[in-house]
Scaffold this motif. Structure first.
Motif, PDB file in Angstrom:
ATOM      1  N   ILE A   1      -5.144   2.718  -2.337  1.00 27.64           N
ATOM      2  CA  ILE A   1      -5.186   1.260  -2.262  1.00 27.64           C
ATOM      3  C   ILE A   1      -6.535   0.739  -1.761  1.00 27.64           C
ATOM      4  CG2 ILE A   1      -4.200  -0.754  -1.091  1.00 27.64           C
ATOM      5  CD1 ILE A   1      -1.468   0.548  -1.384  1.00 27.64           C
ATOM      6  N   PRO A   2      -7.098   1.300  -0.667  1.00 29.03           N
ATOM      7  CA  PRO A   2      -8.432   0.820  -0.260  1.00 29.03           C
ATOM      8  C   PRO A   2      -9.492   1.012  -1.344  1.00 29.03           C
ATOM      9  CG  PRO A   2      -7.420   2.045   1.525  1.00 29.03           C
ATOM     10  CD  PRO A   2      -6.556   2.247   0.324  1.00 29.03           C
ATOM     11  N   VAL A   3      -9.484   2.196  -2.020  1.00 34.79           N
ATOM     12  CA  VAL A   3     -10.453   2.423  -3.095  1.00 34.79           C
ATOM     13  C   VAL A   3     -10.191   1.470  -4.250  1.00 34.79           C
ATOM     14  CG1 VAL A   3     -11.257   4.079  -4.826  1.00 34.79           C
ATOM     15  CG2 VAL A   3     -10.874   4.825  -2.475  1.00 34.79           C
ATOM     16  N   GLY A   4      -8.899   1.280  -4.573  1.00 33.91           N
ATOM     17  CA  GLY A   4      -8.545   0.350  -5.641  1.00 33.91           C
ATOM     18  C   GLY A   4      -8.994  -1.064  -5.342  1.00 33.91           C
ATOM     19  N   LEU A   5      -8.807  -1.499  -4.092  1.00 30.64           N
ATOM     20  CA  LEU A   5      -9.251  -2.845  -3.697  1.00 30.64           C
ATOM     21  C   LEU A   5     -10.773  -2.944  -3.698  1.00 30.64           C
ATOM     22  CD1 LEU A   5      -6.770  -3.602  -0.772  1.00 30.64           C
ATOM     23  CD2 LEU A   5      -6.899  -4.787  -2.968  1.00 30.64           C
ATOM     24  N   TYR A   6     -11.425  -1.861  -3.279  1.00 27.51           N
ATOM     25  CA  TYR A   6     -12.894  -1.848  -3.284  1.00 27.51           C
ATOM     26  C   TYR A   6     -13.417  -1.998  -4.709  1.00 27.51           C
ATOM     27  CZ  TYR A   6     -17.667  -0.079  -2.753  1.00 27.51           C
ATOM     28  OH  TYR A   6     -19.032   0.061  -2.793  1.00 27.51           O
ATOM     29  N   LEU A   7     -12.821  -1.219  -5.634  1.00 30.63           N
ATOM     30  CA  LEU A   7     -13.223  -1.314  -7.040  1.00 30.63           C
ATOM     31  C   LEU A   7     -12.892  -2.688  -7.616  1.00 30.63           C
ATOM     32  CD1 LEU A   7     -12.073   2.207  -8.354  1.00 30.63           C
ATOM     33  CD2 LEU A   7     -14.388   1.477  -7.734  1.00 30.63           C
ATOM     34  N   ALA A   8     -11.742  -3.241  -7.189  1.00 29.12           N
ATOM     35  CA  ALA A   8     -11.345  -4.567  -7.674  1.00 29.12           C
ATOM     36  C   ALA A   8     -12.322  -5.645  -7.215  1.00 29.12           C
ATOM     37  CB  ALA A   8      -9.931  -4.894  -7.198  1.00 29.12           C
TER      38      ALA A   8
ATOM     39  N   GLU B   1     -10.821  -7.485   4.813  1.00 25.94           N
ATOM     40  CA  GLU B   1     -10.071  -6.812   5.883  1.00 25.94           C
ATOM     41  C   GLU B   1      -8.817  -6.106   5.357  1.00 25.94           C
ATOM     42  OE1 GLU B   1     -10.980  -9.610   9.792  1.00 25.94           O
ATOM     43  OE2 GLU B   1      -9.407 -10.199   8.383  1.00 25.94           O
ATOM     44  N   LEU B   2      -8.335  -6.527   4.187  1.00 24.97           N
ATOM     45  CA  LEU B   2      -7.085  -6.010   3.635  1.00 24.97           C
ATOM     46  C   LEU B   2      -7.104  -4.490   3.440  1.00 24.97           C
ATOM     47  CD1 LEU B   2      -4.356  -7.236   2.823  1.00 24.97           C
ATOM     48  CD2 LEU B   2      -5.196  -7.373   0.471  1.00 24.97           C
ATOM     49  N   PRO B   3      -8.179  -3.902   2.871  1.00 25.42           N
ATOM     50  CA  PRO B   3      -8.191  -2.438   2.734  1.00 25.42           C
ATOM     51  C   PRO B   3      -8.050  -1.708   4.066  1.00 25.42           C
ATOM     52  CG  PRO B   3      -9.927  -3.422   1.394  1.00 25.42           C
ATOM     53  CD  PRO B   3      -9.368  -4.514   2.252  1.00 25.42           C
ATOM     54  N   MET B   4      -8.618  -2.275   5.132  1.00 23.06           N
ATOM     55  CA  MET B   4      -8.528  -1.650   6.455  1.00 23.06           C
ATOM     56  C   MET B   4      -7.076  -1.597   6.939  1.00 23.06           C
ATOM     57  SD  MET B   4     -10.232  -0.200   8.874  1.00 23.06           S
ATOM     58  CE  MET B   4     -11.928  -0.697   8.501  1.00 23.06           C
ATOM     59  N   VAL B   5      -6.306  -2.653   6.676  1.00 20.72           N
ATOM     60  CA  VAL B   5      -4.897  -2.683   7.079  1.00 20.72           C
ATOM     61  C   VAL B   5      -4.135  -1.555   6.405  1.00 20.72           C
ATOM     62  CG1 VAL B   5      -2.751  -4.010   7.022  1.00 20.72           C
ATOM     63  CG2 VAL B   5      -4.913  -5.173   7.491  1.00 20.72           C
ATOM     64  N   PHE B   6      -4.314  -1.418   5.092  1.00 21.12           N
ATOM     65  CA  PHE B   6      -3.594  -0.394   4.335  1.00 21.12           C
ATOM     66  C   PHE B   6      -4.070   1.011   4.726  1.00 21.12           C
ATOM     67  CE2 PHE B   6      -2.803  -4.059   1.593  1.00 21.12           C
ATOM     68  CZ  PHE B   6      -1.457  -3.900   1.324  1.00 21.12           C
ATOM     69  N   MET B   7      -5.363   1.167   4.937  1.00 22.17           N
ATOM     70  CA  MET B   7      -5.898   2.486   5.245  1.00 22.17           C
ATOM     71  C   MET B   7      -5.402   2.993   6.591  1.00 22.17           C
ATOM     72  SD  MET B   7      -9.844   3.842   5.407  1.00 22.17           S
ATOM     73  CE  MET B   7     -10.186   3.064   6.981  1.00 22.17           C
ATOM     74  N   LEU B   8      -5.478   2.169   7.630  1.00 19.20           N
ATOM     75  CA  LEU B   8      -5.060   2.599   8.963  1.00 19.20           C
ATOM     76  C   LEU B   8      -3.552   2.834   9.021  1.00 19.20           C
ATOM     77  CD1 LEU B   8      -7.312   0.336  11.221  1.00 19.20           C
ATOM     78  CD2 LEU B   8      -7.584   2.765  10.712  1.00 19.20           C
ATOM     79  N   THR B   9      -2.794   1.999   8.323  1.00 18.16           N
ATOM     80  CA  THR B   9      -1.345   2.214   8.249  1.00 18.16           C
ATOM     81  C   THR B   9      -1.050   3.540   7.559  1.00 18.16           C
ATOM     82  OG1 THR B   9      -0.992  -0.172   8.086  1.00 18.16           O
ATOM     83  CG2 THR B   9       0.843   1.241   7.467  1.00 18.16           C
TER      84      THR B   9
ATOM     85  N   ILE C   1       0.583   9.333   7.281  1.00 17.27           N
ATOM     86  CA  ILE C   1       0.347  10.699   6.814  1.00 17.27           C
ATOM     87  C   ILE C   1       0.441  11.705   7.963  1.00 17.27           C
ATOM     88  CG2 ILE C   1      -2.163  11.074   7.079  1.00 17.27           C
ATOM     89  CD1 ILE C   1      -2.134  11.819   4.054  1.00 17.27           C
ATOM     90  N   ILE C   2       0.258  11.231   9.190  1.00 13.39           N
ATOM     91  CA  ILE C   2       0.448  12.086  10.366  1.00 13.39           C
ATOM     92  C   ILE C   2       1.941  12.221  10.678  1.00 13.39           C
ATOM     93  CG2 ILE C   2       0.076  12.267  12.866  1.00 13.39           C
ATOM     94  CD1 ILE C   2      -2.626  10.828  12.392  1.00 13.39           C
ATOM     95  N   MET C   3       2.663  11.118  10.535  1.00 13.93           N
ATOM     96  CA  MET C   3       4.072  11.100  10.931  1.00 13.93           C
ATOM     97  C   MET C   3       4.995  11.781   9.930  1.00 13.93           C
ATOM     98  SD  MET C   3       4.575   7.282  12.523  1.00 13.93           S
ATOM     99  CE  MET C   3       3.994   6.465  11.029  1.00 13.93           C
ATOM    100  N   MET C   4       4.691  11.681   8.640  1.00 15.04           N
ATOM    101  CA  MET C   4       5.658  12.108   7.626  1.00 15.04           C
ATOM    102  C   MET C   4       5.979  13.607   7.656  1.00 15.04           C
ATOM    103  SD  MET C   4       4.522   9.544   4.594  1.00 15.04           S
ATOM    104  CE  MET C   4       5.875   9.798   3.476  1.00 15.04           C
ATOM    105  N   PRO C   5       4.988  14.497   7.768  1.00 14.61           N
ATOM    106  CA  PRO C   5       5.353  15.919   7.899  1.00 14.61           C
ATOM    107  C   PRO C   5       6.171  16.191   9.160  1.00 14.61           C
ATOM    108  CG  PRO C   5       3.027  15.680   7.327  1.00 14.61           C
ATOM    109  CD  PRO C   5       3.525  14.316   7.691  1.00 14.61           C
ATOM    110  N   LEU C   6       5.881  15.454  10.233  1.00 12.16           N
ATOM    111  CA  LEU C   6       6.644  15.632  11.473  1.00 12.16           C
ATOM    112  C   LEU C   6       8.096  15.201  11.280  1.00 12.16           C
ATOM    113  CD1 LEU C   6       4.022  14.272  14.069  1.00 12.16           C
ATOM    114  CD2 LEU C   6       4.509  16.664  13.458  1.00 12.16           C
TER     115      LEU C   6
ATOM    116  N   VAL D   1      -2.253  -4.376  12.217  1.00 10.54           N
ATOM    117  CA  VAL D   1      -2.303  -2.935  11.933  1.00 10.54           C
ATOM    118  C   VAL D   1      -1.238  -2.188  12.735  1.00 10.54           C
ATOM    119  CG1 VAL D   1      -3.691  -0.844  12.168  1.00 10.54           C
ATOM    120  CG2 VAL D   1      -4.724  -2.930  11.251  1.00 10.54           C
ATOM    121  N   VAL D   2      -1.127  -2.486  14.027  1.00  8.44           N
ATOM    122  CA  VAL D   2      -0.149  -1.803  14.881  1.00  8.44           C
ATOM    123  C   VAL D   2       1.281  -2.073  14.396  1.00  8.44           C
ATOM    124  CG1 VAL D   2       0.856  -1.733  17.200  1.00  8.44           C
ATOM    125  CG2 VAL D   2      -1.623  -1.747  16.918  1.00  8.44           C
ATOM    126  N   LEU D   3       1.576  -3.314  14.064  1.00 11.67           N
ATOM    127  CA  LEU D   3       2.915  -3.659  13.579  1.00 11.67           C
ATOM    128  C   LEU D   3       3.225  -2.944  12.262  1.00 11.67           C
ATOM    129  CD1 LEU D   3       3.044  -7.495  14.364  1.00 11.67           C
ATOM    130  CD2 LEU D   3       4.406  -5.694  15.423  1.00 11.67           C
TER     131      LEU D   3
END
Length: 418
Positions: free
Chosen positions: A163-170, A260-268, A273-278, A318-320
Motif C-alpha cells: 500500500i505505501p509503494v502503491g500510494l507512492y506510485l499513485a 501522511e497516509l502511507p506512513m499510517v498503513f506502513m506502521l500499522t 507482521i510482528i504480531m501475526m506469527p505470534l 497510528v497507535v489506534l
C-alpha cells in the motif's frame, strides 16, 4: 514424487520440511497480491472518487462488484474444485486474476473500472479458497495455526510494502500504477508456482461423487459445513464495511494528509507482521476460541473509539490502528484455522469454494450497505454517519462469536472421534 499427507490427529507442533516452507512462502506471496489488489482500493479510494467523480455509493458498488462476482464464481467452481489437481486449478484462476488486474490498471472511466473489478473478482475470489484447501491437504491440524499466521501476514505485508509503494506510485504516476505493480509481481509468483510446486492430487483417489453438481449439493447440505459457512460470512462483514472508506475517513474527517497516509498503513503493517506469527503460534497451543473471543472484545472497543474520532495527531491514529488490527488478526487467524478443519478431505475443495463465495457475497452486501450508510456532501467534506457504521459492525462482531463457538465445538468433537 508421491506426497505423504500428515496425520491430522498427531498433537505435535512438528517442524516444517523444506518443501513445506517453500509452499508456505509461495502461498503467502500469492495471498499478498490478492489481498493487495483488494486492499489498495481503500487507500486509493480518495484518488478514485475525485479523479473519476465517484460518489460514496458508487465506490461502495465498485468494492461490492468484486465481492459479488467472486461469490458467484466460487459457487460455480465448488462442484469442480475437488475434480482437478489443486496446483492446476490455482494457476488457472491466478492467470485470470492477473488479466483482470491488468484491466483495472488500464481503466479510464468509472464504468471500465467497475467491469474490470467484476472480471478480477470472478477469478481472484476463488484463489483464497484453493490456497486454504492446499494448506489443509499438506499440513496437520496442529501445524495450521502457524501456517495461517504466516500466510495471513500477507495482510500486514500489503500494508508495509504494497500500500505505501502503491500510494507512492499513485502520487507520481496516478492510481493506475498501483495495479500495474500488482500485475508484474503476480506474473513472477505464478511462474514460480508453475516450476517449483508439485502436483497436489491425492484427494482425487477418495472421490465418490462423479457428478459435480451432486458433489456441490453434498457440501452445501451438510449441517456441520453450514455452521462453518455462517461463521465465515459474519467474520468477513466487519472488514468489508469499514475498509472501503478508511482512507477517505482519515483524510476528510481526521485531517490526515495524502503524504501522511502511507506512513499510517506502513506502521500499522509493521506491528501486524510482528504480531501475526505470534498469534498463529499461540492458536496452536491455546484454545482457539479463547483467542478469538479476546480479539473480538478488543476489536469492538477500538472500532467504537476509532469511528468516533475527531482530528487527532498522526501518532495517535497510528497507535489506534495498530491495536485495532491486533484485535482483527486475533479473530481472523483462529477462526479461519477452526473453520478450515471442519470438512473431510474429499469435500475440502467444495467446502472452501462455497465458504469463500459466502464470504465474498456477505462482504459485498456489507460494502454496499456501508455505501448507503456513509454520505458525503462534497468531494472534500467530512464523511457523515461513520460512527453509525461502527455501531453496526460492533454488533455483527458479537453475533459472529456465536457461530465461531459452534464451529469450535464441532472441531473438538471431530478431533476426539478421529
Amino acid at each position: 514424487m508421491e506426497q505423504i499427507l500428515p496425520n491430522p490427529n498427531i498433537n505435535i507442533a512438528a517442524p516444517f520440511s523444506g518443501y513445506q516452507k517453500l509452499v508456505i512462502a509461495l502461498l503467502a506471496f500469492l495471498q499478498f497480491t490478492i489481498v493487495l489488489d483488494f486492499m489498495v482500493l481503500a487507500p486509493l479510494g480518495d484518488f478514485l472518487m475525485k479523479s473519476l467523480s465517484i460518489t460514496p455509493k458508487g465506490f461502495g458498488l465498485v468494492v461490492s462488484a468484486y465481492a459479488f462476482s467472486a461469490g458467484a464464481s466460487g459457487i460455480l467452481a465448488a462442484g469442480f474444485a475437488d475434480k482437478f489437481d489443486r496446483k492446476q486449478l490455482l494457476l488457472f484462476f491466478y492467470s485470470g486474476f492477473i488479466i483482470g488486474t491488468l484491466c483495472c490498471a488500464m481503466s479510464t472511466t468509472y464504468e471500465m473500472l467497475l467491469g474490470a473489478r467484476i472480471v478480477t473478482g470472478l477469478f481472484g475470489g476463488v484463489i483464497g479458497a484453493i490456497s486454504m484447501t492446499i494448506v489443509t491437504d499438506l499440513f496437520a491440524v496442529h501445524q495450521r495455526g502457524r501456517v495461517m499466521g504466516f500466510v495471513q501476514m500477507a495482510f500486514a505485508a500489503s500494508q508495509i510494502l504494497g500500500i505505501p509503494v502503491g500510494l507512492y506510485l499513485a502520487n507520481i504516476w496516478g492510481w493506475h500504477a498501483a495495479f500495474f505493480m500488482i500485475v508484474g509481481l503476480a506474473i513472477l509468483i505464478g511462474l514460480t508456482i508453475l516450476i517449483k510446486v508439485k502436483p497436489i492430487d491425492q484427494h482425487l483417489a477418495v472421490q465418490s461423487d462423479k457428478n459435480a453438481f451432486l458433489h456441490l449439493w453434498h457440501a452445501v447440505s451438510n449441517r456441520s459445513y453450514q455452521t462453518g459457512f455462517l461463521a465465515t460470512a459474519f467474520l468477513s462483514v466487519g472488514g468489508f464495511m469499514l475498509m472501503p472508506f478508511g482512507s477517505a475517513y482519515l483524510i476528510n474527517n481526521i485531517k490526515i494528509t495524502q503524504t501522511e497516509l502511507p506512513m499510517v498503513f506502513m506502521l500499522t503493517g509493521v506491528a501486524s507482521i510482528i504480531m501475526m506469527p505470534l498469534i498463529g503460534k499461540l492458536s496452536d497451543k491455546v484454545d482457539k476460541f479463547m483467542i478469538f473471543s479476546a480479539g473480538s472484545v478488543l476489536a469492538v472497543v477500538l472500532i467504537l473509539i476509532y469511528t468516533n474520532l475527531s482530528p487527532v495527531p498522526l501518532w495517535e491514529v497510528v497507535v489506534l490502528n495498530m491495536i485495532l488490527f491486533m484485535g482483527i488478526m486475533s479473530r481472523m487467524i483462529p477462526a479461519t484455522t477452526l473453520t478450515m478443519s471442519i470438512p473431510d478431505m474429499k469435500d475440502r475443495g467444495a467446502f472452501m469454494s462455497v465458504n469463500a463465495s459466502l464470504q465474498q457475497v456477505a462482504g459485498g452486501i456489507a460494502a454496499l450497505c456501508a455505501g448507503l450508510i456513509v454520505t458525503q456532501e462534497t468531494k472534500s467534506s467530512p464523511l457523515q454517519h461513520y460512527d453509525t457504521l461502527g455501531l453496526v459492525v460492533s454488533v455483527l462482531v458479537l453475533i459472529c462469536g456465536i457461530f465461531v463457538y459452534r464451529v469450535s465445538v464441532l472441531v473438538k468433537k471431530k478431533e476426539q472421534q478421529g
